[in-house]
Design a protein around this motif. Structure first.
Motif, short mmCIF file in Angstrom:
data_model
loop_
_atom_site.label_atom_id
_atom_site.label_comp_id
_atom_site.label_asym_id
_atom_site.label_seq_id
_atom_site.Cartn_x
_atom_site.Cartn_y
_atom_site.Cartn_z
N VAL A 125 0.83 -1.20 0.00
CA VAL A 125 0.00 0.00 0.00
C VAL A 125 0.87 1.25 0.00
N LEU A 126 1.93 1.24 0.81
CA LEU A 126 2.82 2.40 0.88
C LEU A 126 3.54 2.64 -0.44
N ALA A 127 3.98 1.57 -1.07
CA ALA A 127 4.68 1.71 -2.36
C ALA A 127 3.76 2.33 -3.41
N ALA A 128 2.50 1.90 -3.43
CA ALA A 128 1.55 2.46 -4.39
C ALA A 128 1.19 3.90 -4.04
N PHE A 129 1.01 4.16 -2.74
CA PHE A 129 0.61 5.49 -2.31
C PHE A 129 1.71 6.52 -2.54
N LEU A 130 2.95 6.07 -2.52
CA LEU A 130 4.07 6.99 -2.70
C LEU A 130 3.95 7.75 -4.02
N TRP A 131 3.48 7.07 -5.06
CA TRP A 131 3.33 7.73 -6.36
C TRP A 131 2.26 8.82 -6.30
N VAL A 132 1.19 8.56 -5.56
CA VAL A 132 0.13 9.56 -5.40
C VAL A 132 0.67 10.79 -4.66
N HIS A 133 1.41 10.53 -3.60
CA HIS A 133 1.95 11.62 -2.78
C HIS A 133 2.94 12.47 -3.58
N LEU A 134 3.79 11.81 -4.34
CA LEU A 134 4.77 12.55 -5.15
C LEU A 134 4.08 13.35 -6.26
N ALA A 135 3.02 12.79 -6.82
CA ALA A 135 2.28 13.51 -7.86
C ALA A 135 1.61 14.76 -7.29
#
Length: 243
Positions: A125-135
């Motif tokens: 979940v964290l690995a996937a969410f990281l992309w959202v946060h960076l975007a």
């Protein structure tokens, strides 16, 4: 010195030693996970403190963002942080895959164990969410300069254009679904750090005396609570427009 104070002191020394050794130090997978995990926990504490600056007002938050963006050392830290994330994730996946547990799970799903499931799911979940946060905050699209604001540079005392971090936060958390997404990610962060810290303090490579482990666990859980509290409060406050 009391037992609790001695335990906290020993924990801080162990953390400083682990960070100083860098995330690449380790004789096996367990030591690599401990070194990278401890560094990532320290980063999350610092990141939460920085996020909390939003409660000091828009000017303070934007100045904080400009201070980071104008510091060349932050660029190096970002690459080191990326390496830490990649190392931590890849070693964790390799360790589980090479242990043969997945073959046992095919025959008996319960064989995987709750801790491994929690760490695996929360890590994914964290690995996937990281992309959202960076975007949202790093690679956002701003063709018309809507997220630029003048701030006073702390070094030169001159007004300079900078990223409008405060406006970015208000925009990112302007919808309820986005706030729910961040809240769910925060739960994953908390679960991952609690289980990871519990394992780290018990590893001999961490160098923590057994008598200091209760204090170390309490300190770690308090820091996780602080991190999750800030990461939950910021989206809610931005959504309610009280910051």
């Amino acid at each position: 010195m009391s037992g609790a104070a001695a335990g906290v002191t020993a924990t801080l020394v162990a953390v400083a030693r682990a960070v100083a050794k860098t995330v690449f130090w380790g004789r096996d997978e367990g030591e690599l996970l401990t070194a990278s995990g401890v560094f990532l926990l320290v980063f999350m504490v610092v990141h939460a403190v920085g996020n909390a600056v939003i409660f000091a007002g828009a000017d303070a938050f934007n100045t904080y963002g400009h201070t980071l963006d104008s510091n060349p050392c932050v660029w190096l830290l970002e690459w080191y942080l990326l390496a830490a994330f990649a190392l931590h994730g890849s070693v964790a996946v390799y360790r589980v895959a090479s242990s043969g547990r997945w073959r046992a799970v095919v025959r008996n799903p319960a064989a995987l164990g709750v801790p491994v499931v929690v760490m695996s799911v929360s890590g994914a979940v964290l690995a996937a969410f990281l992309w959202v946060h960076l975007a949202d905050f790093r690679f956002y699209n701003d063709p018309h300069g809507e997220y630029v604001v003048d701030v006073v540079d702390p070094v030169t005392a001159e007004r300079v254009p900078a990223k409008n971090l405060h406006r970015l936060a208000l925009h990112a958390f302007s919808s309820a679904p986005q706030c729910v997404l961040y809240a769910c990610a925060t739960l994953a962060v908390g679960a991952h750090m609690v289980h990871g810290w519990r394992r780290a303090v018990q590893r001999p490579s961490f160098g923590l005396p057994p008598a200091a482990r209760p204090a170390a666990l309490a300190l770690g859980y308090a820091l996780v609570a602080f991190i999750c509290g800030v990461f939950t409060a910021v989206p809610l406050a931005a959504y309610a427009q009280v910051v």
